[in-house]
Enzyme design. Sequence first.
Site, PDB file in Angstrom:
ATOM      1  CG  HIS A  21      -0.568   0.055   2.544  1.00 41.59           C
ATOM      2  ND1 HIS A  21      -0.139   1.112   3.131  1.00 41.59           N
ATOM      3  CD2 HIS A  21      -0.216  -0.893   3.646  1.00 41.59           C
ATOM      4  CE1 HIS A  21       0.283   1.034   4.313  1.00 41.59           C
ATOM      5  NE2 HIS A  21       0.283  -0.479   4.425  1.00 41.59           N
TER       6      HIS A  21
ATOM      7  CD  GLU B  27      -3.167  -1.730   5.245  1.00 47.64           C
ATOM      8  OE1 GLU B  27      -3.495  -2.676   6.036  1.00 47.64           O
ATOM      9  OE2 GLU B  27      -2.645  -0.695   5.656  1.00 47.64           O
TER      10      GLU B  27
ATOM     11  CG  HIS C  12       0.334   2.041  12.625  1.00 50.36           C
ATOM     12  ND1 HIS C  12      -0.842   1.372  12.791  1.00 50.36           N
ATOM     13  CD2 HIS C  12       0.581   1.624  11.332  1.00 50.36           C
ATOM     14  CE1 HIS C  12      -1.350   0.966  12.057  1.00 50.36           C
ATOM     15  NE2 HIS C  12      -0.539   0.762  10.798  1.00 50.36           N
TER      16      HIS C  12
END
Length: 459
Positions: A278, A324, A425
Site C-alpha cells: 500500500h 489500506e 504506525h
Amino acid sequence: MKLKITILLSLFCSSLIVNAQDSLMLRKIYDEALVNGKSYETLHYLCKNIGPRLSGSANAQKAVDWGKKVMESYGFDHVFLQEVMVPHWVRGAKEEAYIIDGKNKIVVPIAALGMSVATPAGGLTADVIEVHSLKQLDTLGEAAIKGKIVFFNRPFDPRFIETLRAYGTAGDQRNMGPAAAAKYGAAGVIVRSLTESLDNYPHTGATRYDANGKNVPAAAISTKGANQLSELLKQKGSAIKFHFKQSCHHLPDTLSYNVVGELKGTENPGKFITVGGHLDSWDLAEGAHDDGTGVMGSLEAVRVLHTLGYHPKNTIRVVFFMNEENGDKGGIKYAELAAQNKEDHIAAIESDFGGFSPRGFGFTGLTPDQLKNLDSWRKLLQPYFADRLAAGGGGSDIGPLKEKAPGIILIGLTPDSQRYFDVHHSGNDVFENVNKRELELGSAAMSALLYLIDQHGFN
C-alpha cells in the site's frame, strides 16, 4: 518394464533440467537485486521527497504521480491508474495530554487514533478507569464508566514468537475499544500503543466507530506513558485525572488512485499474477517500513524480471494500493475491477510486514498436497534463507480478491517480525530504520516467487 523405466528416467532427467534452469534464474534474480538494486534508492525518494502519505492528502497524490512516472521509466508494457474514492481524515494540530496528580501535571505523549473525532476545543478532562479487555467493559457497566476516560492497557503478549500474533490479540482495544466504551457513556478513550517496545513514541492506527452510536475522542498513549498512568492509578485511584486535546476532523471523501504496472504475458495475457503493497501511510512519519518497503520492494521484484529480459507466460502486475491504513478502499476497488473486467487471477503476493530479512511466504488457498508440492521451490529458495513456505498468508489489500476471483492463491511475504512493531504506525517509521541489504533480499525473494509461479503454477 523397460518402457516404464525409460519414461521414469526421462521424467527424472527433465526434472533435473528444469531445476537447474530455475536455480540459474534465481541466482540471476538475486544478483540483479543485490548488485544493481533500485529499491533502496526509490524508497529514499518516497520517504524524503514525499514523506507521510495519508489517504486524501496532497502527499498521497504526489506519491501516485511519482509512482506512475517511475513505472513508466522502467519500461513496463502498460502503466495505468485506477480511480478510487478514499476517506480524508486530518489530524490537525499536535495533540496535548497530561496526567493530573493533584497540582502536578505530568505530560505524556499521545497521538489521535485514525478516524477519531476531536475533543472539545479546550480539551477533555475526566476521571480515568483502567481496563484490559472489551469484555471487562460489560462487567463494569455504565455506572462505572459513564463520564470517564476509559484507559485500555493490555500489553503485547511476549510469548508469541511471531509478533503479528501479539498484535492481533491486543489490537481489538484500538480497533473496537472506543466504540465499545462509548456505548457505556465513556467521555473518551486512551489506548496503550500496540508495540512491545518501551518508549515514548505513541503508535496510531485506525479505529472503527459504530455508525449508529456516539463517537468519542480516542488516542494512543506511548507505552512509557501507559505504564506511568497505570502505576499512578494503582497508587492513588480516583485522585488521578487525565486531560487530552486533539483537533482531528473528517473532510469529504476524495478521489485517489491505485497505481498499476504490467508485464504482458506472452502465452496467457488474460491471466494475472499480482504483487504489491500500500502506497498510503500514517502521518506521524515517513511510512518507511509501513509500507514504503512493501511498494518499493514489489516494484523492484518486477523491475528485476524486466531488466533480466524475462518474458512472462502470464501477465505480471505490480500494484500500489491506496488507503489500506484507514479504509482498504484501494484493495476493494482492485478486486471489483478484476471481477468487472472478468480477469483470471492466478495469485497475488502482498508485502506489508516491513522490510526486514525475508524468511519465506505464507499461502492461503493451497490444498495440503499443493503445499507439499512446493518442496522443490523450498530447495531452490533455501540458499537465500527464504524457504519457509507455510499455510496461511495474504494481506488486507489482496484479501478482497478471494471473493471476486475464486481460485486465486493469496500470498504474504514473511519477513523476520521481531523489530516491526518497534516502528509500526509511529514517528519512528523513518527511512534510516530500513536496512538496504534486507530490503534487497525481500525484493529478490518476491521476484523469485513471481518467476516460479509464472513458470510452474501450483499443480
